[in-house]
Motif scaffolding. Structure first.
Motif, PDB file in Angstrom:
ATOM      1  N   THR A  87      21.921  61.960  10.308  1.00  9.23           N
ATOM      2  CA  THR A  87      22.697  61.918   8.994  1.00  9.23           C
ATOM      3  C   THR A  87      21.901  63.129   8.129  1.00  9.23           C
ATOM      4  O   THR A  87      20.469  63.181   8.299  1.00  9.23           O
ATOM      5  N   LEU A  88      22.812  63.915   7.748  1.00  4.82           N
ATOM      6  CA  LEU A  88      22.086  65.125   6.749  1.00  4.82           C
ATOM      7  C   LEU A  88      22.546  64.801   5.446  1.00  4.82           C
ATOM      8  O   LEU A  88      23.482  64.349   4.966  1.00  4.82           O
ATOM      9  N   TYR A  89      21.357  65.080   4.462  1.00  2.00           N
ATOM     10  CA  TYR A  89      21.548  64.788   3.203  1.00  2.00           C
ATOM     11  C   TYR A  89      21.355  66.152   2.574  1.00  2.00           C
ATOM     12  O   TYR A  89      20.418  66.847   2.802  1.00  2.00           O
ATOM     13  N   ASN A  90      22.344  66.728   1.744  1.00  2.00           N
ATOM     14  CA  ASN A  90      22.430  68.105   0.855  1.00  2.00           C
ATOM     15  C   ASN A  90      21.832  67.809  -0.158  1.00  2.00           C
ATOM     16  O   ASN A  90      22.573  67.494  -1.024  1.00  2.00           O
ATOM     17  N   PRO A  91      20.523  68.271  -0.480  1.00  2.00           N
ATOM     18  CA  PRO A  91      19.927  68.192  -1.810  1.00  2.00           C
ATOM     19  C   PRO A  91      20.544  69.255  -2.684  1.00  2.00           C
ATOM     20  O   PRO A  91      20.193  69.032  -3.937  1.00  2.00           O
ATOM     21  N   LEU A  92      21.215  70.052  -2.398  1.00  2.00           N
ATOM     22  CA  LEU A  92      21.924  71.101  -3.204  1.00  2.00           C
ATOM     23  C   LEU A  92      23.060  70.685  -4.207  1.00  2.00           C
ATOM     24  O   LEU A  92      24.008  69.886  -3.550  1.00  2.00           O
ATOM     25  N   ALA A  93      23.338  71.147  -5.066  1.00  2.00           N
ATOM     26  CA  ALA A  93      24.616  70.840  -6.067  1.00  2.00           C
ATOM     27  C   ALA A  93      25.540  71.547  -5.683  1.00  2.00           C
ATOM     28  O   ALA A  93      26.673  71.722  -6.410  1.00  2.00           O
ATOM     29  N   PHE A  94      25.857  72.168  -4.449  1.00  2.00           N
ATOM     30  CA  PHE A  94      27.116  72.872  -4.086  1.00  2.00           C
ATOM     31  C   PHE A  94      27.162  72.787  -2.513  1.00  2.00           C
ATOM     32  O   PHE A  94      26.133  72.321  -1.972  1.00  2.00           O
ATOM     33  N   ARG A  95      28.216  73.207  -1.909  1.00  2.00           N
ATOM     34  CA  ARG A  95      28.547  73.022  -0.623  1.00  2.00           C
ATOM     35  C   ARG A  95      27.755  73.749   0.312  1.00  2.00           C
ATOM     36  O   ARG A  95      27.406  75.045  -0.406  1.00  2.00           O
ATOM     37  N   SER A  96      26.943  73.505   1.214  1.00  3.17           N
ATOM     38  CA  SER A  96      25.933  74.304   2.295  1.00  3.17           C
ATOM     39  C   SER A  96      26.329  73.946   3.475  1.00  3.17           C
ATOM     40  O   SER A  96      26.665  72.926   3.971  1.00  3.17           O
TER      41      SER A  96
ATOM     42  N   GLY B 160      25.100  65.423  -1.306  1.00  2.08           N
ATOM     43  CA  GLY B 160      25.912  64.571  -0.112  1.00  2.08           C
ATOM     44  C   GLY B 160      25.301  64.243   1.014  1.00  2.08           C
ATOM     45  O   GLY B 160      24.531  65.010   1.541  1.00  2.08           O
ATOM     46  N   LEU B 161      25.864  63.103   1.843  1.00  2.93           N
ATOM     47  CA  LEU B 161      25.655  62.570   3.123  1.00  2.93           C
ATOM     48  C   LEU B 161      26.921  63.110   4.114  1.00  2.93           C
ATOM     49  O   LEU B 161      27.970  62.788   3.830  1.00  2.93           O
ATOM     50  N   ARG B 162      26.286  63.274   5.283  1.00  2.01           N
ATOM     51  CA  ARG B 162      27.256  63.330   6.330  1.00  2.01           C
ATOM     52  C   ARG B 162      26.601  62.819   7.557  1.00  2.01           C
ATOM     53  O   ARG B 162      25.576  63.323   7.733  1.00  2.01           O
ATOM     54  N   SER B 163      27.265  62.045   8.569  1.00  2.00           N
ATOM     55  CA  SER B 163      26.666  61.794   9.843  1.00  2.00           C
ATOM     56  C   SER B 163      27.542  62.260  10.767  1.00  2.00           C
ATOM     57  O   SER B 163      28.845  62.481  10.745  1.00  2.00           O
ATOM     58  N   TYR B 164      26.798  62.435  11.991  1.00  2.00           N
ATOM     59  CA  TYR B 164      27.275  62.848  13.116  1.00  2.00           C
ATOM     60  C   TYR B 164      26.998  61.823  14.265  1.00  2.00           C
ATOM     61  O   TYR B 164      25.633  61.462  14.368  1.00  2.00           O
ATOM     62  N   HIS B 165      27.965  61.365  14.960  1.00  2.00           N
ATOM     63  CA  HIS B 165      27.556  60.745  16.274  1.00  2.00           C
ATOM     64  C   HIS B 165      27.203  61.741  17.399  1.00  2.00           C
ATOM     65  O   HIS B 165      28.091  62.594  17.808  1.00  2.00           O
ATOM     66  N   VAL B 166      26.247  61.514  18.218  1.00  2.00           N
ATOM     67  CA  VAL B 166      25.723  62.218  19.175  1.00  2.00           C
ATOM     68  C   VAL B 166      25.575  61.056  20.202  1.00  2.00           C
ATOM     69  O   VAL B 166      24.636  60.128  20.344  1.00  2.00           O
TER      70      VAL B 166
ATOM     71  N   VAL C 171      29.781  61.041   2.303  1.00  2.00           N
ATOM     72  CA  VAL C 171      29.573  60.528   0.676  1.00  2.00           C
ATOM     73  C   VAL C 171      29.013  61.719   0.049  1.00  2.00           C
ATOM     74  O   VAL C 171      28.175  62.511   0.319  1.00  2.00           O
ATOM     75  N   ALA C 172      29.880  61.826  -1.122  1.00  2.00           N
ATOM     76  CA  ALA C 172      29.499  63.063  -2.103  1.00  2.00           C
ATOM     77  C   ALA C 172      28.893  62.105  -3.397  1.00  2.00           C
ATOM     78  O   ALA C 172      29.581  61.466  -3.965  1.00  2.00           O
ATOM     79  N   LEU C 173      27.657  62.547  -3.809  1.00  2.00           N
ATOM     80  CA  LEU C 173      27.110  61.665  -4.941  1.00  2.00           C
ATOM     81  C   LEU C 173      27.406  62.793  -6.169  1.00  2.00           C
ATOM     82  O   LEU C 173      27.184  62.209  -7.448  1.00  2.00           O
TER      83      LEU C 173
END
Length: 960
Positions: free
Chosen positions: A480-489, A548-554, A864-866
């Motif tokens: 699961t990646l959490y992007n702490p930036l306020a724009f898409r990255s 935002g959060l995004r998960s990947y299944h590996v 999920v986008a916060l």
């Protein structure tokens, strides 16, 4: 506005009960127009760790190293202040004062309130520590100051808010730090250490006070004064029990009577000092490191001198009295009859003598500096997650913030503490990491679970050495990646795994292109690595949502992995080769010399890179010319950087759909990895270095030198100031004084926290290098930037730490790993955006699962986008954190471009707060100053406009 709302806003600034404070209108002593007013300022400079740990300093343990116990200082000083309302004292570091405060009875606390109200106990600066100004990021500086000032505001109310700040011990002073102080509402800034040549000129010209123009974009300024004797008392007038100076005897019947002679000595000193200042006010700093454990000795001797000199030297119009930095600053400003000189640059580098340039600490302890940068990112993410979920401060968050604040101390992040103290800093940060790992696990489950099921989320703190238990021992697993930036990255993900093939599935059930590469040999050999992983799984996480959060299944697939997974096959090229080695991928190309393996070209541009080292100067420090290179001081033996024992022995190339690598094997423990990433314009340089060899008895200072020979920069280069505004540097030149650089290498190094660049204005070509931690940088050769990346020294430099900077781990010399991002783009805006991404990289957590990719999607949200929308591209969400236990949220928005930096992005930016946060319903918005301890206004609109380099700070009241 609702009545309840108004009451809430009033309560936010007036803490009920004991914290109501009524500041005495006569807090400052009256000065006399026709007298020389001598402001005597009692103080104790209390390092938040240096020779002893924080706790050892507070309690007074381990006194065989240093006799210091801060708790006794506050006990003793309070007793003296309570007995005599004329006496004053200065307190700086809230780490120590808050510790003492929580141990006091209500009776003692009432006494403290009274001496604060009377202006006897003055808080100066009021940060959690006195932070360093070279190697600390502006984010961490703001945070540690905010933490200290919040404690003061919550404890004493508005009247304890400091007006003055003194940075009396940091080893040089930054322009961004001055700007931060001005934005926090400080009126007076006092400095202890400036370059010896600069100070001599200022003293001769009467320019020890100045107005510092601290921001070219914001126009901030602050009154700044340089203290005469750094921060110590006049020579011979130290009356602490730690000193051996002659005490004052005022009994005329005693054979030891000396007050007439001693007063004459002090008056002579006072008159000499007064020659170098512009008004009839001077300051005598009466204190030193960890003084006033027995305050009575200090005050009794000072009382005698004040009484005697005021009487005997009345006709000489000299008047002594107890004072504080803010009272002194106010008196100076009131007495000025002409404008002060202006300061527009900074105070780097700092030299204390012709062979002591304090530029080594820009890089000292590189792994600790890397940890501090990592934990800064982790802490910001932890605060964001708590703000949008529980909206309350937790003990985990409080302790992590405290540890990160302590790490900004001017003997912590600088790398200039004793080894056992540095170990203590690391333990504190590690506890913060572990605590926030639990926060991520709980919060991510709350945000992602659809049916109440939970995952055990692991934050792998050892990813920097390609080690992670969850990914090595489980299949399937979730990343699961959490992007702490306020724009898409977008981000290239690297995960340590054992042998095999893996399939990566995204939030929409699609297979993601991935590749498998063997872990680099130098990484496998890193001391202390305890891992079965021999490979790294690499894939690209595209367009992560803002905040935002995004998960990947590996998982390891049954049968063949299919077309979306590639096992990259390394190809090794032995050197020398018949021709230069050209590697091209994703529209980028790198060329390496066939003999040495050095980088020589990027695309069509000539760009060279090489690892080199400076032999460190040995010495006994008995005279200036015998100064040794040490934790503080960089002093090479000679001006030429030398190549390593041998050039690269071979190059290994690894091609793939996500990343292409060129591995440069230099020796068993040293290698560099150049990476090209799909859809990225920069080149990543991953370096692994150490142990640094010292078998020849010579300490060494390693640099990474980048050179673009066609760039004619004429000795000019640019560095950031604490990660924000850029400053122009010029070899062998200082803007405000004519400098004689007696150490031509060390005297031209500057601190860099984010990036540096050289440019050729005639061709508009530019080379930019971003760094992942604080380092020293220079441009000693045309078109070059050289970053010092590691140091191992065998001698102390005699500035107090008492140890050689000879770090070891697991029984051998310390190994370090880090990265630079190299770009040859013409636009400075690219560097600004990359700097945001480097400083705020995604937080990764890993979870074992027994579910298939399809089953997992039915049980968990995978994205999920916060934030409901991206912020403008030139705006950063600097702060998002729970502010108190009432559900209020502290927010800072930052415009991260300066005036004139970019035609598009240097324009003002507008933000709408309405519906911005997905989980926060905003009730009221209060704007406050940068440190959040002074109100500005209640906002009656949800539109926020930011000018270039402006930071606007808000406290949001929210409802469920």
């Amino acid at each position: 506005m609702h009545v309840v709302t108004i009451l809430c806003l009033v309560c936010s600034w007036i803490k009920l009960g004991e914290s109501v404070c009524y500041r005495s209108p006569n807090a400052c002593p009256q000065t006399e127009k026709d007298f020389l007013n001598v402001h005597i300022v009692p103080h104790s400079h209390d390092d938040v760790g240096w020779l002893k740990t924080v706790e050892q300093y507070y309690y007074g343990t381990n006194n065989s190293i240093q006799n210091a116990a801060v708790q006794y200082t506050y006990d003793s000083v309070l007793e003296e202040l309570w007995k005599d309302s004329e006496k004053k004292f200065v307190s700086v570091e809230m780490e120590f004062f808050s510790h003492w405060w929580k141990e006091q009875t209500s009776h003692v606390k009432r006494k403290v309130h009274k001496v604060v109200e009377r202006g006897q106990l003055e808080f100066v600066g009021g940060g959690w520590c006195m932070n360093d100004e070279a190697t600390a990021s502006y984010v961490d500086i703001i945070d540690q100051m905010t933490m200290g000032l919040k404690f003061l505001n919550d404890t004493f109310g508005e009247c304890a808010a400091p007006k003055a700040v003194w940075q009396i011990d940091p080893f040089g002073h930054s322009k961004e730090q001055a700007s931060i102080f001005a934005q926090m509402g400080f009126e007076y800034l006092f400095l202890g250490r400036i370059d010896y040549q600069d100070k001599a000129l200022r003293m001769s010209n009467g320019e020890m006070e100045m107005m510092w123009d601290a921001s070219d974009s914001l126009g901030t300024e602050i009154f700044t004064g340089v203290l005469y004797n750094t921060y110590g008392p006049p020579p011979g007038f130290c009356f602490d029990v730690l000193c051996g100076d002659e005490t004052i005897v005022d009994d005329p019947d005693s054979p030891m009577f000396n007050i007439d002679r001693r007063s004459k000595q002090l008056v002579a000193y006072i008159l000499e000092q007064s020659k170098h200042y512009r008004t009839n006010n001077i300051i005598l700093t009466m204190g030193e490191d960890f003084h006033y454990q027995y305050a009575h000795a200090w005050y009794k001797n000072l009382d005698k001198l004040i009484k005697y000199i005021n009487k005997v030297y009345f006709n000489s119009q000299i008047r002594l009295f107890y004072s504080t930095p803010s009272c002194y600053g106010q008196a100076v400003k009131n007495a000025l009859v002409e404008a002060l000189p202006r300061k527009t640059d900074d105070f780097f580098p700092y030299a204390s003598d012709p062979h002591a340039y304090w530029t080594g600490y820009f890089t000292s302890r590189p792994t600790f500096k890397g940890l501090v940068r990592q934990t800064s990112n982790l802490l910001q993410a932890c605060k964001q997650i708590q703000a949008v979920t529980v909206r309350r401060r937790s003990n985990v968050l409080n302790q992590f913030q405290r540890s990160q604040a302590i790490a900004q101390h001017h003997d912590a992040v600088t790398g200039t503490a004793k080894q056992h103290v540095n170990n203590d800093y690391i333990v504190r940060l590690d506890q913060g990491i572990r605590g926030c790992s639990g926060v991520f696990s709980e919060s991510f489950n709350h945000l992602l679970s659809l049916n109440g099921s939970t995952l055990n989320q692991e934050y792998c703190a050892m990813l920097n050495i390609s080690q992670c238990q969850t990914t090595e021992q489980n299949s399937p697993f979730i990343v699961t990646l959490y992007n702490p930036l306020a724009f898409r990255s977008s981000h290239t993900v690297r995960i340590p795994v054992t042998d095999g093939s893996y399939a990566v599935t995204d939030h929409e059930g699609r297979l993601v292109a991935s590749q498998m590469v063997p872990i680099a040999e130098a990484v496998l050999l890193l001391p202390g690595r305890n891992s079965n992983a021999t490979n790294e799984l690499i894939f690209r996480a595209e367009d992560l949502p803002p905040l935002g959060l995004r998960s990947y299944h590996v998982k390891t697939p049954e049968g063949k992995p299919g077309k979306r997974m590639l096992r990259s096959r390394p190809r090794t090229i032995q050197l020398p080769n018949k021709e230069d080695i050209l590697v091209s991928a994703y529209g980028l190309s790198l060329k390496f010399d066939r003999q040495t393996g050095h980088l020589v070209q990027i695309g069509n541009e000539s760009v060279q890179q090489q690892l080199l080292f400076y032999p460190a100067m040995a010495g006994n420090n008995s005279r200036f010319e015998f100064r040794a290179s040490g934790a503080y001081i960089f002093r090479p033996n000679g001006t030429d950087a030398l190549p390593l024992e041998q050039p690269a022995t071979k190059l290994t190339t690894i091609f793939g759909p996500v990343t292409t690598e060129i591995r440069q094997h230099i020796n068993t423990n040293t290698m560099q990895i150049f990476r090209l990433h799909r859809d990225e314009s920069f080149i990543e340089l991953d370096w692994i270095l150490g142990p640094i060899p010292i078998e020849d008895g010579i300490g060494k200072e390693y640099i990474s030198r980048f050179t673009a020979p066609e760039i004619r920069n004429n000795g000019t280069f640019f560095t950031d100031s604490n990660g924000r505004e850029m400053l122009q540097r010029q070899l062998n030149h200082r803007l405000t004084y004519k400098v004689n650089v007696t150490e031509p290498t060390a005297g031209n190094f500057y601190p860099v926290n984010s990036f540096a660049y050289v440019e050729d204005k005639s061709t508009r070509s530019r080379m930019t290098v971003l760094n992942d931690r604080a380092q020293g940088v220079s441009s000693l050769l045309p078109g070059s930037l050289e970053f010092m990346i590691h140091r191992r020294l065998l001698h102390d430099d005699a500035f107090g730490v008492g140890e050689a900077l000879n770090e070891t781990a697991y029984g051998v010399g310390l190994a370090a790993r880090g990265s630079h991002w190299l770009g040859v783009e013409n636009s400075r805006s690219v560097a600004r955006f990359l700097a945001q991404r480097m400083a705020r990289s995604p937080i990764l957590t890993f979870s074992p699962t027994a579910l298939s990719a399809e089953e997992f999607r039915k049980s968990y949200r995978m994205e999920v986008a916060l934030l409901n929308r991206d912020l403008p591209p030139n705006v950063n969400l600097l702060t998002l954190e729970p502010w108190d236990d009432q559900g209020r949220i502290l927010v800072r928005f930052e415009h991260f471009f300066g005036v004139g930096e970019d035609e598009q992005f240097s324009q003002p930016a507008s933000i709408s707060l309405k519906g911005l946060f997905a989980t926060l319903n905003i009730w009221t918005v209060e704007e406050v100053n940068l440190s959040s301890n002074r109100p500005i206004k209640i906002l009656d609109t949800d539109e926020l406009v930011l000018k270039p380099m402006e930071i606007r700070t808000l406290i949001l009241s929210t409802y469920q």
